[in-house]
Motif scaffolding. Sequence first.
Motif, PDB file in Angstrom:
ATOM      1  N   ALA A  54      11.052  -4.860  -6.848  1.00 29.63           N
ATOM      2  CA  ALA A  54      10.488  -3.646  -6.251  1.00 29.63           C
ATOM      3  C   ALA A  54      10.497  -2.489  -7.250  1.00 29.63           C
ATOM      4  O   ALA A  54       9.514  -1.739  -7.365  1.00 29.63           O
ATOM      5  CB  ALA A  54      11.257  -3.275  -4.988  1.00 29.63           C
ATOM      6  N   ALA A  55      11.602  -2.350  -7.976  1.00 27.18           N
ATOM      7  CA  ALA A  55      11.692  -1.281  -8.975  1.00 27.18           C
ATOM      8  C   ALA A  55      10.681  -1.502 -10.091  1.00 27.18           C
ATOM      9  O   ALA A  55       9.988  -0.563 -10.525  1.00 27.18           O
ATOM     10  CB  ALA A  55      13.106  -1.223  -9.546  1.00 27.18           C
ATOM     11  N   ALA A  56      10.568  -2.739 -10.557  1.00 24.34           N
ATOM     12  CA  ALA A  56       9.625  -3.055 -11.636  1.00 24.34           C
ATOM     13  C   ALA A  56       8.194  -2.804 -11.190  1.00 24.34           C
ATOM     14  O   ALA A  56       7.392  -2.240 -11.941  1.00 24.34           O
ATOM     15  CB  ALA A  56       9.802  -4.505 -12.072  1.00 24.34           C
ATOM     16  N   GLU A  57       7.860  -3.206  -9.977  1.00 26.72           N
ATOM     17  CA  GLU A  57       6.500  -3.008  -9.460  1.00 26.72           C
ATOM     18  C   GLU A  57       6.132  -1.531  -9.474  1.00 26.72           C
ATOM     19  O   GLU A  57       5.053  -1.145  -9.936  1.00 26.72           O
ATOM     20  CB  GLU A  57       6.406  -3.564  -8.045  1.00 26.72           C
ATOM     21  CG  GLU A  57       5.020  -3.442  -7.420  1.00 26.72           C
ATOM     22  CD  GLU A  57       4.977  -4.086  -6.054  1.00 26.72           C
ATOM     23  OE1 GLU A  57       4.347  -5.142  -5.910  1.00 26.72           O
ATOM     24  OE2 GLU A  57       5.581  -3.517  -5.105  1.00 26.72           O
ATOM     25  N   GLU A  58       7.023  -0.693  -8.968  1.00 21.70           N
ATOM     26  CA  GLU A  58       6.749   0.744  -8.902  1.00 21.70           C
ATOM     27  C   GLU A  58       6.653   1.357 -10.293  1.00 21.70           C
ATOM     28  O   GLU A  58       5.740   2.144 -10.581  1.00 21.70           O
ATOM     29  CB  GLU A  58       7.852   1.438  -8.097  1.00 21.70           C
ATOM     30  CG  GLU A  58       7.618   2.925  -7.892  1.00 21.70           C
ATOM     31  CD  GLU A  58       6.335   3.248  -7.141  1.00 21.70           C
ATOM     32  OE1 GLU A  58       5.655   4.209  -7.527  1.00 21.70           O
ATOM     33  OE2 GLU A  58       6.007   2.522  -6.173  1.00 21.70           O
ATOM     34  N   SER A  66      17.930   0.866 -14.196  1.00 23.62           N
ATOM     35  CA  SER A  66      18.422   2.132 -13.672  1.00 23.62           C
ATOM     36  C   SER A  66      17.912   2.358 -12.251  1.00 23.62           C
ATOM     37  O   SER A  66      18.672   2.718 -11.347  1.00 23.62           O
ATOM     38  CB  SER A  66      17.984   3.283 -14.582  1.00 23.62           C
ATOM     39  OG  SER A  66      18.365   4.532 -14.039  1.00 23.62           O
ATOM     40  N   GLN A  67      16.600   2.119 -12.046  1.00 21.40           N
ATOM     41  CA  GLN A  67      16.024   2.349 -10.712  1.00 21.40           C
ATOM     42  C   GLN A  67      16.537   1.327  -9.696  1.00 21.40           C
ATOM     43  O   GLN A  67      16.715   1.648  -8.518  1.00 21.40           O
ATOM     44  CB  GLN A  67      14.492   2.316 -10.772  1.00 21.40           C
ATOM     45  CG  GLN A  67      13.827   2.561  -9.429  1.00 21.40           C
ATOM     46  CD  GLN A  67      12.490   3.244  -9.565  1.00 21.40           C
ATOM     47  OE1 GLN A  67      12.311   4.144 -10.403  1.00 21.40           O
ATOM     48  NE2 GLN A  67      11.526   2.846  -8.750  1.00 21.40           N
ATOM     49  N   ALA A  68      16.749   0.100 -10.142  1.00 19.89           N
ATOM     50  CA  ALA A  68      17.217  -0.950  -9.234  1.00 19.89           C
ATOM     51  C   ALA A  68      18.734  -0.923  -9.042  1.00 19.89           C
ATOM     52  O   ALA A  68      19.259  -1.659  -8.200  1.00 19.89           O
ATOM     53  CB  ALA A  68      16.801  -2.318  -9.761  1.00 19.89           C
ATOM     54  N   ARG A  71       3.513 -12.664  -8.994  1.00 19.83           N
ATOM     55  CA  ARG A  71       3.638 -13.880  -8.180  1.00 19.83           C
ATOM     56  C   ARG A  71       4.092 -13.542  -6.752  1.00 19.83           C
ATOM     57  O   ARG A  71       3.630 -14.144  -5.787  1.00 19.83           O
ATOM     58  CB  ARG A  71       4.631 -14.842  -8.822  1.00 19.83           C
ATOM     59  CG  ARG A  71       4.631 -16.225  -8.158  1.00 19.83           C
ATOM     60  CD  ARG A  71       5.898 -16.998  -8.516  1.00 19.83           C
ATOM     61  NE  ARG A  71       6.013 -17.252  -9.935  1.00 19.83           N
ATOM     62  CZ  ARG A  71       5.472 -18.311 -10.547  1.00 19.83           C
ATOM     63  NH1 ARG A  71       4.774 -19.195  -9.854  1.00 19.83           N
ATOM     64  NH2 ARG A  71       5.651 -18.487 -11.848  1.00 19.83           N
ATOM     65  N   ARG A  72       4.989 -12.575  -6.634  1.00 18.33           N
ATOM     66  CA  ARG A  72       5.532 -12.209  -5.324  1.00 18.33           C
ATOM     67  C   ARG A  72       4.430 -11.823  -4.344  1.00 18.33           C
ATOM     68  O   ARG A  72       4.483 -12.161  -3.164  1.00 18.33           O
ATOM     69  CB  ARG A  72       6.518 -11.038  -5.481  1.00 18.33           C
ATOM     70  CG  ARG A  72       7.186 -10.623  -4.190  1.00 18.33           C
ATOM     71  CD  ARG A  72       8.255  -9.587  -4.412  1.00 18.33           C
ATOM     72  NE  ARG A  72       7.727  -8.304  -4.855  1.00 18.33           N
ATOM     73  CZ  ARG A  72       8.234  -7.123  -4.485  1.00 18.33           C
ATOM     74  NH1 ARG A  72       9.285  -7.085  -3.686  1.00 18.33           N
ATOM     75  NH2 ARG A  72       7.715  -5.994  -4.922  1.00 18.33           N
ATOM     76  N   ARG A  73       3.412 -11.114  -4.825  1.00 23.17           N
ATOM     77  CA  ARG A  73       2.294 -10.700  -3.970  1.00 23.17           C
ATOM     78  C   ARG A  73       1.176 -11.751  -3.948  1.00 23.17           C
ATOM     79  O   ARG A  73       0.591 -12.041  -2.910  1.00 23.17           O
ATOM     80  CB  ARG A  73       1.707  -9.383  -4.473  1.00 23.17           C
ATOM     81  CG  ARG A  73       2.691  -8.247  -4.570  1.00 23.17           C
ATOM     82  CD  ARG A  73       3.012  -7.653  -3.235  1.00 23.17           C
ATOM     83  NE  ARG A  73       3.839  -6.465  -3.372  1.00 23.17           N
ATOM     84  CZ  ARG A  73       4.361  -5.813  -2.358  1.00 23.17           C
ATOM     85  NH1 ARG A  73       4.149  -6.243  -1.122  1.00 23.17           N
ATOM     86  NH2 ARG A  73       5.108  -4.750  -2.550  1.00 23.17           N
ATOM     87  N   ASN A  78       4.966  -1.931   2.495  1.00 16.24           N
ATOM     88  CA  ASN A  78       6.085  -2.249   1.606  1.00 16.24           C
ATOM     89  C   ASN A  78       5.604  -2.511   0.185  1.00 16.24           C
ATOM     90  O   ASN A  78       5.738  -3.605  -0.339  1.00 16.24           O
ATOM     91  CB  ASN A  78       6.862  -3.454   2.140  1.00 16.24           C
ATOM     92  CG  ASN A  78       7.518  -3.160   3.474  1.00 16.24           C
ATOM     93  OD1 ASN A  78       8.134  -2.114   3.645  1.00 16.24           O
ATOM     94  ND2 ASN A  78       7.366  -4.061   4.426  1.00 16.24           N
ATOM     95  N   GLY A  79       4.991  -1.500  -0.415  1.00 10.30           N
ATOM     96  CA  GLY A  79       4.613  -1.603  -1.823  1.00 10.30           C
ATOM     97  C   GLY A  79       3.186  -2.014  -2.086  1.00 10.30           C
ATOM     98  O   GLY A  79       2.812  -2.228  -3.235  1.00 10.30           O
ATOM     99  N   GLY A  80       2.352  -2.105  -1.038  1.00  7.99           N
ATOM    100  CA  GLY A  80       0.964  -2.516  -1.250  1.00  7.99           C
ATOM    101  C   GLY A  80       0.207  -1.579  -2.173  1.00  7.99           C
ATOM    102  O   GLY A  80      -0.535  -2.015  -3.060  1.00  7.99           O
ATOM    103  N   ALA A  81       0.396  -0.271  -1.991  1.00  2.14           N
ATOM    104  CA  ALA A  81      -0.312   0.714  -2.818  1.00  2.14           C
ATOM    105  C   ALA A  81       0.108   0.592  -4.283  1.00  2.14           C
ATOM    106  O   ALA A  81      -0.728   0.694  -5.193  1.00  2.14           O
ATOM    107  CB  ALA A  81      -0.044   2.118  -2.300  1.00  2.14           C
TER     108      ALA A  81
END
Length: 209
Positions: free
Chosen positions: A15-19, A36-38, A61-63, A105-108
């Motif tokens: 999630a942190a990497a995606e953002e 740091s973010q995670a 891959r997750r999405r 949950n992170g689509g954008a």
Amino acid sequence: MGKPTHFSTKERILAAAEELFAQHGFAGTSLRQVTSQAAVNIAAVNYHFGSKENLINEVFRRRMDVMTADRLRQLETALRDHPGQLEPILAAFIDPALALAQDRNGGAAFVRLIARAYAEHNESLRRFLSDHYGHVLREFGKALSGLLPGLDKETLYWRLDFLAGALTYAMSDFGLIKRPASASEAAHRSRAARELIRFAAAGLQAETK
């Protein structure tokens, strides 16, 4: 108790990497920023992913695995329940992507990530996506070619490429048509899907010269 901890750690990293990748790009994001973010250490990233390149791949891959499964399942239903019809096949390609874009949950962030993938010319990522998800476009190409006998394979794939670009633009919700305050996100997505399906059907069926 160890398994859930590992799962949540891995998900936090993804999630942190995606953002961060969405905000700063792949080259512009360091693993130190991700950790740091995670709120994890670098050993956790190495344990779960091994390298930054693998982390980038796993973020996609997750999405993509979910969207791919939805597309192929809907394609199978379209071919079974609506034989000889073009628009249900297009809906099977378009609807899962627009649903992903609207995921709270992170689509954008993932949509911005797709734009980054186009802009940064990351050859390793392109190879990964082609190797793991290229078969999806081939399945849709095969389904459509039977309904479009006047199109040679090269022309069909040109038009599918244009459809994929239009779909990415629609996913970003960056165009002239904004969601009216009176419309729900689901209703706006449904309208976008209907309009894109009609547009794509007309483009695919256009005469060649």
